[in-house]
Design a protein around this motif. Structure first.
Motif, mmCIF file in Angstrom:
data_model
loop_
_atom_site.group_PDB
_atom_site.id
_atom_site.type_symbol
_atom_site.label_atom_id
_atom_site.label_comp_id
_atom_site.label_asym_id
_atom_site.label_seq_id
_atom_site.Cartn_x
_atom_site.Cartn_y
_atom_site.Cartn_z
ATOM 1 N N ASN A 85 0.873 -1.179 0.000
ATOM 2 C CA ASN A 85 0.000 0.000 0.000
ATOM 3 C C ASN A 85 0.904 1.221 0.000
ATOM 4 O O ASN A 85 1.730 1.383 0.901
ATOM 5 C CB ASN A 85 -0.911 0.024 1.227
ATOM 6 C CG ASN A 85 -1.616 1.362 1.375
ATOM 7 O OD1 ASN A 85 -1.246 2.174 2.215
ATOM 8 N ND2 ASN A 85 -2.608 1.587 0.554
ATOM 9 N N ASN A 86 0.782 2.044 -1.012
ATOM 10 C CA ASN A 86 1.521 3.304 -1.070
ATOM 11 C C ASN A 86 0.618 4.390 -0.502
ATOM 12 O O ASN A 86 -0.501 4.562 -0.980
ATOM 13 C CB ASN A 86 1.896 3.644 -2.518
ATOM 14 C CG ASN A 86 2.799 2.591 -3.125
ATOM 15 O OD1 ASN A 86 3.716 2.094 -2.486
ATOM 16 N ND2 ASN A 86 2.512 2.227 -4.350
ATOM 17 N N CYS A 87 1.096 5.112 0.497
ATOM 18 C CA CYS A 87 0.283 6.123 1.162
ATOM 19 C C CYS A 87 0.920 7.490 0.959
ATOM 20 O O CYS A 87 1.940 7.816 1.589
ATOM 21 C CB CYS A 87 0.149 5.805 2.648
ATOM 22 S SG CYS A 87 -0.898 6.974 3.531
ATOM 23 N N GLY A 88 0.355 8.263 0.050
ATOM 24 C CA GLY A 88 0.821 9.624 -0.180
ATOM 25 C C GLY A 88 1.821 9.749 -1.308
ATOM 26 O O GLY A 88 2.355 8.764 -1.826
ATOM 27 N N ARG A 89 2.059 10.987 -1.687
ATOM 28 C CA ARG A 89 2.905 11.320 -2.838
ATOM 29 C C ARG A 89 4.328 10.748 -2.719
ATOM 30 O O ARG A 89 4.838 10.139 -3.653
ATOM 31 C CB ARG A 89 2.955 12.841 -2.995
ATOM 32 C CG ARG A 89 3.769 13.327 -4.182
ATOM 33 C CD ARG A 89 3.951 14.834 -4.201
ATOM 34 N NE ARG A 89 4.757 15.226 -3.041
ATOM 35 C CZ ARG A 89 4.359 16.060 -2.080
ATOM 36 N NH1 ARG A 89 3.178 16.612 -2.138
ATOM 37 N NH2 ARG A 89 5.131 16.335 -1.059
ATOM 38 N N ASP A 90 4.982 10.954 -1.578
ATOM 39 C CA ASP A 90 6.362 10.497 -1.443
ATOM 40 C C ASP A 90 6.494 8.980 -1.476
ATOM 41 O O ASP A 90 7.567 8.456 -1.773
ATOM 42 C CB ASP A 90 6.996 11.047 -0.161
ATOM 43 C CG ASP A 90 7.373 12.511 -0.276
ATOM 44 O OD1 ASP A 90 7.251 13.091 -1.377
ATOM 45 O OD2 ASP A 90 7.804 13.093 0.748
ATOM 46 N N ALA A 91 5.407 8.269 -1.202
ATOM 47 C CA ALA A 91 5.425 6.805 -1.266
ATOM 48 C C ALA A 91 5.082 6.287 -2.657
ATOM 49 O O ALA A 91 5.138 5.097 -2.906
ATOM 50 C CB ALA A 91 4.458 6.218 -0.247
ATOM 51 N N GLY A 92 4.705 7.207 -3.555
ATOM 52 C CA GLY A 92 4.390 6.796 -4.916
ATOM 53 C C GLY A 92 2.918 6.583 -5.188
ATOM 54 O O GLY A 92 2.565 6.022 -6.230
ATOM 55 N N GLN A 93 2.035 7.019 -4.281
ATOM 56 C CA GLN A 93 0.607 6.871 -4.550
ATOM 57 C C GLN A 93 0.222 7.789 -5.695
ATOM 58 O O GLN A 93 0.526 8.974 -5.687
ATOM 59 C CB GLN A 93 -0.227 7.198 -3.307
ATOM 60 C CG GLN A 93 -1.697 6.912 -3.505
ATOM 61 C CD GLN A 93 -2.518 7.091 -2.232
ATOM 62 O OE1 GLN A 93 -2.013 7.468 -1.184
ATOM 63 N NE2 GLN A 93 -3.807 6.802 -2.338
ATOM 64 N N VAL A 94 -0.429 7.228 -6.696
ATOM 65 C CA VAL A 94 -0.841 7.984 -7.880
ATOM 66 C C VAL A 94 -2.358 8.181 -7.896
ATOM 67 O O VAL A 94 -2.845 9.266 -8.192
ATOM 68 C CB VAL A 94 -0.372 7.276 -9.170
ATOM 69 C CG1 VAL A 94 -0.857 7.999 -10.403
ATOM 70 C CG2 VAL A 94 1.148 7.151 -9.175
ATOM 71 N N VAL A 95 -3.097 7.126 -7.570
ATOM 72 C CA VAL A 95 -4.553 7.216 -7.517
ATOM 73 C C VAL A 95 -4.946 7.348 -6.046
ATOM 74 O O VAL A 95 -4.607 6.486 -5.221
ATOM 75 C CB VAL A 95 -5.223 5.978 -8.146
ATOM 76 C CG1 VAL A 95 -6.739 6.067 -8.033
ATOM 77 C CG2 VAL A 95 -4.807 5.829 -9.604
ATOM 78 N N TYR A 96 -5.653 8.426 -5.723
ATOM 79 C CA TYR A 96 -6.020 8.685 -4.338
ATOM 80 C C TYR A 96 -7.362 8.051 -3.990
ATOM 81 O O TYR A 96 -8.362 8.715 -3.761
ATOM 82 C CB TYR A 96 -5.957 10.191 -4.039
ATOM 83 C CG TYR A 96 -4.512 10.586 -3.826
ATOM 84 C CD1 TYR A 96 -3.974 10.651 -2.555
ATOM 85 C CD2 TYR A 96 -3.669 10.804 -4.902
ATOM 86 C CE1 TYR A 96 -2.635 10.953 -2.346
ATOM 87 C CE2 TYR A 96 -2.331 11.104 -4.719
ATOM 88 C CZ TYR A 96 -1.822 11.179 -3.440
ATOM 89 O OH TYR A 96 -0.496 11.459 -3.249
ATOM 90 N N HIS A 97 -7.327 6.729 -4.011
ATOM 91 C CA HIS A 97 -8.386 5.843 -3.539
ATOM 92 C C HIS A 97 -7.609 4.680 -2.955
ATOM 93 O O HIS A 97 -6.809 4.047 -3.660
ATOM 94 C CB HIS A 97 -9.258 5.395 -4.717
ATOM 95 C CG HIS A 97 -10.422 4.533 -4.330
ATOM 96 N ND1 HIS A 97 -11.715 4.903 -4.619
ATOM 97 C CD2 HIS A 97 -10.503 3.339 -3.710
ATOM 98 C CE1 HIS A 97 -12.545 3.953 -4.194
ATOM 99 N NE2 HIS A 97 -11.821 2.990 -3.643
ATOM 100 N N LEU A 98 -7.801 4.428 -1.669
ATOM 101 C CA LEU A 98 -7.052 3.380 -0.978
ATOM 102 C C LEU A 98 -6.989 2.115 -1.832
ATOM 103 O O LEU A 98 -8.015 1.657 -2.345
ATOM 104 C CB LEU A 98 -7.721 3.069 0.357
ATOM 105 C CG LEU A 98 -7.071 1.982 1.205
ATOM 106 C CD1 LEU A 98 -5.696 2.431 1.692
ATOM 107 C CD2 LEU A 98 -7.966 1.645 2.388
#
Length: 119
Positions: A85-98
């Motif tokens: 699970n990538n959480c947030g921009r710095d972790a690489g989350q691209v789609v902001y839906h868990l």
């Protein structure tokens, strides 16, 4: 709401579903990073893991059990798989839906994580 994964849940954007129940949806990633790369999402819109609330506890458990089933059904349970699970921009989350990634089907290399100094 202009959320890609909400549109997949609604059916307005097609997906290659591999699992679905009333709370959770799993589908193949369109840009796979491993031979098996499945995304597990709640049908409820939760932007990030940080936005999950105490009342989402049962839903979070359902997501993890769905990931276990997806991995087992894909033949990954015995040799192993990675759940991310990538959480947030710095972790690489691209789609902001868990969402959680189930990766497997080959020996996965180590994560590119910086060594932490001894504390």
């Amino acid at each position: 709401m202009d959320c890609l994964f909400c549109k997949i849940v609604e059916g307005t954007i097609p997906s290659a579903k591999v699992y679905e129940d009333e709370h959770v949806l799993a589908f193949r990633d369109i840009q796979p990073q491993a031979p098996v790369h499945t995304l597990i999402i709640p049908k409820k819109h939760i932007p990030t893991m940080n936005d999950a609330a105490p009342e989402d506890m049962e839903l979070l458990g359902r997501i993890l059990l769905a990931a276990q089933k997806v991995a087992r059904d894909a033949g990954l349970a015995d040799d192993g798989y990675r759940l991310i699970n990538n959480c947030g921009r710095d972790a690489g989350q691209v789609v902001y839906h868990l969402h959680f990634h189930v990766l497997g089907g080959e020996k996965l290399g180590p994560l590119n994580v910086k060594e932490q100094p001894d504390r």
